[in-house]
Motif scaffolding. Sequence first.
Motif, PDB file in Angstrom:
ATOM      1  N   ARG A 236       0.863  -1.331  -0.166  1.00  0.00           N
ATOM      2  CA  ARG A 236      -0.067   0.056  -0.025  1.00  0.00           C
ATOM      3  C   ARG A 236       0.812   1.155  -0.011  1.00  0.00           C
ATOM      4  O   ARG A 236       0.213   2.480  -0.315  1.00  0.00           O
ATOM      5  CB  ARG A 236      -1.128  -0.001   1.036  1.00  0.00           C
ATOM      6  CG  ARG A 236      -0.322  -0.081   2.736  1.00  0.00           C
ATOM      7  CD  ARG A 236      -1.490  -0.317   3.515  1.00  0.00           C
ATOM      8  NE  ARG A 236      -0.909  -0.602   4.663  1.00  0.00           N
ATOM      9  CZ  ARG A 236      -1.161  -0.038   6.021  1.00  0.00           C
ATOM     10  NH1 ARG A 236      -2.072   1.159   5.967  1.00  0.00           N
ATOM     11  NH2 ARG A 236      -0.573  -0.391   6.838  1.00  0.00           N
ATOM     12  N   ARG A 266       1.355   1.325  -3.884  1.00  0.00           N
ATOM     13  CA  ARG A 266       0.170   2.319  -3.546  1.00  0.00           C
ATOM     14  C   ARG A 266      -1.199   1.399  -3.977  1.00  0.00           C
ATOM     15  O   ARG A 266      -2.143   1.921  -4.396  1.00  0.00           O
ATOM     16  CB  ARG A 266       0.290   3.599  -4.224  1.00  0.00           C
ATOM     17  CG  ARG A 266       1.441   4.179  -4.127  1.00  0.00           C
ATOM     18  CD  ARG A 266       1.242   5.680  -4.458  1.00  0.00           C
ATOM     19  NE  ARG A 266       2.644   6.399  -4.298  1.00  0.00           N
ATOM     20  CZ  ARG A 266       3.353   6.766  -3.267  1.00  0.00           C
ATOM     21  NH1 ARG A 266       2.787   6.714  -1.865  1.00  0.00           N
ATOM     22  NH2 ARG A 266       4.445   7.091  -3.149  1.00  0.00           N
ATOM     23  N   THR A 267      -0.999   0.280  -3.762  1.00  0.00           N
ATOM     24  CA  THR A 267      -2.173  -0.939  -4.014  1.00  0.00           C
ATOM     25  C   THR A 267      -2.828  -1.526  -2.802  1.00  0.00           C
ATOM     26  O   THR A 267      -1.844  -1.994  -2.295  1.00  0.00           O
ATOM     27  CB  THR A 267      -1.710  -1.676  -5.025  1.00  0.00           C
ATOM     28  OG1 THR A 267      -1.464  -0.946  -6.230  1.00  0.00           O
ATOM     29  CG2 THR A 267      -2.837  -2.532  -5.478  1.00  0.00           C
ATOM     30  N   GLN A 268      -4.128  -1.663  -2.664  1.00  0.00           N
ATOM     31  CA  GLN A 268      -4.439  -2.376  -1.573  1.00  0.00           C
ATOM     32  C   GLN A 268      -5.601  -3.325  -2.130  1.00  0.00           C
ATOM     33  O   GLN A 268      -6.333  -2.987  -3.050  1.00  0.00           O
ATOM     34  CB  GLN A 268      -5.360  -1.460  -0.470  1.00  0.00           C
ATOM     35  CG  GLN A 268      -4.332  -0.453   0.302  1.00  0.00           C
ATOM     36  CD  GLN A 268      -5.168  -0.135   1.497  1.00  0.00           C
ATOM     37  OE1 GLN A 268      -5.610  -0.657   2.136  1.00  0.00           O
ATOM     38  NE2 GLN A 268      -4.929   1.366   1.668  1.00  0.00           N
ATOM     39  N   LYS A 284      -7.174  -1.842  -5.618  1.00  0.00           N
ATOM     40  CA  LYS A 284      -7.321  -0.571  -5.632  1.00  0.00           C
ATOM     41  C   LYS A 284      -5.867   0.162  -5.667  1.00  0.00           C
ATOM     42  O   LYS A 284      -5.360  -0.038  -4.513  1.00  0.00           O
ATOM     43  CB  LYS A 284      -8.462  -0.070  -4.719  1.00  0.00           C
ATOM     44  CG  LYS A 284      -8.617   1.624  -4.499  1.00  0.00           C
ATOM     45  CD  LYS A 284      -9.944   1.761  -5.406  1.00  0.00           C
ATOM     46  CE  LYS A 284     -10.157   3.387  -5.616  1.00  0.00           C
ATOM     47  NZ  LYS A 284      -9.191   4.084  -6.249  1.00  0.00           N
ATOM     48  N   GLN A 285      -5.630   0.927  -6.709  1.00  0.00           N
ATOM     49  CA  GLN A 285      -4.358   1.805  -6.684  1.00  0.00           C
ATOM     50  C   GLN A 285      -4.721   3.090  -6.133  1.00  0.00           C
ATOM     51  O   GLN A 285      -5.873   3.873  -6.771  1.00  0.00           O
ATOM     52  CB  GLN A 285      -3.755   1.613  -7.909  1.00  0.00           C
ATOM     53  CG  GLN A 285      -2.250   2.246  -7.865  1.00  0.00           C
ATOM     54  CD  GLN A 285      -1.491   1.992  -9.348  1.00  0.00           C
ATOM     55  OE1 GLN A 285      -2.261   1.787 -10.258  1.00  0.00           O
ATOM     56  NE2 GLN A 285      -0.401   2.261  -9.408  1.00  0.00           N
ATOM     57  N   GLU A 286      -3.894   3.742  -5.195  1.00  0.00           N
ATOM     58  CA  GLU A 286      -4.160   5.021  -4.807  1.00  0.00           C
ATOM     59  C   GLU A 286      -4.317   5.852  -6.102  1.00  0.00           C
ATOM     60  O   GLU A 286      -3.532   5.758  -6.967  1.00  0.00           O
ATOM     61  CB  GLU A 286      -2.946   5.353  -4.072  1.00  0.00           C
ATOM     62  CG  GLU A 286      -3.248   6.509  -2.967  1.00  0.00           C
ATOM     63  CD  GLU A 286      -1.852   6.572  -2.139  1.00  0.00           C
ATOM     64  OE1 GLU A 286      -1.438   5.715  -1.461  1.00  0.00           O
ATOM     65  OE2 GLU A 286      -1.385   7.677  -2.680  1.00  0.00           O
ATOM     66  N   ARG A 287      -5.262   6.943  -5.916  1.00  0.00           N
ATOM     67  CA  ARG A 287      -5.676   8.135  -6.880  1.00  0.00           C
ATOM     68  C   ARG A 287      -6.236   7.503  -8.047  1.00  0.00           C
ATOM     69  O   ARG A 287      -6.230   8.273  -9.147  1.00  0.00           O
ATOM     70  CB  ARG A 287      -4.136   8.671  -6.790  1.00  0.00           C
ATOM     71  CG  ARG A 287      -3.989   9.685  -5.925  1.00  0.00           C
ATOM     72  CD  ARG A 287      -3.021  10.741  -6.214  1.00  0.00           C
ATOM     73  NE  ARG A 287      -1.712  10.471  -6.358  1.00  0.00           N
ATOM     74  CZ  ARG A 287      -0.785  10.300  -5.275  1.00  0.00           C
ATOM     75  NH1 ARG A 287      -1.049  10.945  -4.341  1.00  0.00           N
ATOM     76  NH2 ARG A 287       0.595   9.985  -5.488  1.00  0.00           N
ATOM     77  N   SER A 289      -8.535   5.703 -10.794  1.00  0.00           N
ATOM     78  CA  SER A 289     -10.031   5.373 -10.581  1.00  0.00           C
ATOM     79  C   SER A 289     -10.231   3.806 -10.839  1.00  0.00           C
ATOM     80  O   SER A 289      -9.554   3.269 -11.531  1.00  0.00           O
ATOM     81  CB  SER A 289     -10.631   6.387 -11.702  1.00  0.00           C
ATOM     82  OG  SER A 289     -10.200   5.838 -12.897  1.00  0.00           O
TER      83      SER A 289
END
Length: 513
Positions: A236, A266-268, A284-287, A289
């Motif tokens: 993350r 940056r992935t959760q 889901k990758q940060e920032r 969509s």
Amino acid sequence: MPKPIESITEAQPLDAYNRQLVANVHPPDWKNPEPRGRYHMVVIGAGTAGLVTAIGAAGLGARVALIERNLMGGDCLNSGCVPSKALIRAAHAAAAVRDAGQFGVRLADGEVAVDFSKLMERMRRLRAGISAHDSAKRFSSLGVDVFLGEASFTGRRAVRVGETELEFSKACIATGTRAAVPPIPGLEEAKPLTNETVFTLEELPRRLAVIGAGPIGVELAQSFARFGSEVTLLERFGGILAREDRDAAAIVEQSLRRDGVTIRFRTQAVALTEAGSDTVIRAKQERASGVHDIVADRVLVAAGRIPNVDNLGLEEAGVEYDSRTGVVVNDRLRTSNRHVYAAGDACSLYRFTHMADAMARIVIGNALFFGRSKASALKVPWCTYSDPELAHVGLNETEAEQEGIRIDTYKTDMASVDRAVLDGEAEGFVKIHCKRGTDSILGATIVGRHAGDMLSEVTLAMSAGLGLKAIAGTIHPYPTQAEAVRKAADAYQRSRLTPDLKRLLKGILRLHG
Ligand SMILES: Cc1cc2nc3c(=O)[nH]c(=O)nc-3n(C[C@H](O)[C@H](O)[C@H](O)COP(=O)(O)OP(=O)(O)OC[C@H]3O[C@@H](n4cnc5c(N)ncnc54)[C@H](O)[C@@H]3O)c2cc1C
């Protein structure tokens, strides 16, 4: 009461080696002893911290009881350091064969293949052999009363195990940690692997998703990639090994990528679903969509640890704790109950075997012999056993900056060290941080094939109060990779050559004609 062998997760598969392991560290026919009156020391948990506390105290003449609910040896022996380093060694072998071409070595015929079941069997065989050292029989023969069963406090000076109550003068909580499984919908149903189960695998997962790029995630992601799994590592944050020097972590990251690990920063993971035999991780990758899917056969969770503080009766004992950080201790490792101490992962954020060992030694002295040792005085080295390894002690640059400490940094690239070049291991560096204007070492980071071994020279210097001058004045055999440490020390010596000093030396040379 021993647990039935079939219910011991870490001991699967139940082959001869795992039976030998269990016979040593959780003997099925074990009879708990009759308590010998009030114990000088009751130790809860027989991982490294508990074993060292128990054997050290008994060796000094104390009456000691040691209680373990699962396998003696704890994480380190059964589901941590020992099995992981056996796998890492096998992964080194796989990479060495893969990369042998650079040395002009090739296999004359036949394909190189990794025999996963064989390398896991090797691990089980070696672990079973090592387990004799932590065995119930050995500890018992050395004067420790070993009780198998779940322990919980019943008061400020008493602990119950099964039907038996043990009274103590002092106790040590050494109950360790377990893998944290984040509350992601579908994760539990996907039966994720953790450090408890990953070493029980008998087949190599074709596709492995690893959640968490800390030391455990990194070491295992790289090993499984080298065995041939398609590995995806989810993190993350924006880098691996968040606690480390960023230049150092970047080198390890490159190495992982070269081994074929797909890294998603940056992935959760936000949800897991099953599709036939596949596990689909919705990430889901940060920032960014939307979400994307990662398909895997198995998921390994390496997303942190939580302390084993539940069902321990800590309230009855008057011991303060935090369910995230563990048992609360002061610098002398005493809890809020003055009769109770703690050591190891259960009370420390330095979750390493050597730290559990060092803390146990402090507890013995402070709890039983009026010692005054402080945990904060320890110089704590650690190492991530990736390839290259990343080892660290003391402060790094970011911490120095945050604490407003002015430092000078001396750096040697492994590429300037002959032995590293000749070994084909020229990736990495040694960085040593000193108090500004002095040779007094505040910290060091080493990245290299043998970084963990090389670091001890710096740790020794720090513990003994020796500076870089002492290292620069120490002869290192040529050619060794440890010369990198001396070269960093030489860089300090060169930095002392001020223009005035240079002029003076020149003047002296002139006297020679
Ligand atoms: C995959 C992995 C790799 C690792 N590699 C390294 C490494 O290379 N180097 C390194 O330094 N560290 C490594 N570690 C960390 C290391 O294993 C731990 O720091 C170390 O085991 C901590 O020892 P401990 O005694 O504090 O706790 P543990 O080893 O966790 O032992 C605690 C024991 O307490 C028992 N227990 C808990 N509650 C109770 C109860 N109520 N009653 C009775 N018994 C109880 C548990 O069953 C357990 O046996 C690794 C960890 C993992 C998971």
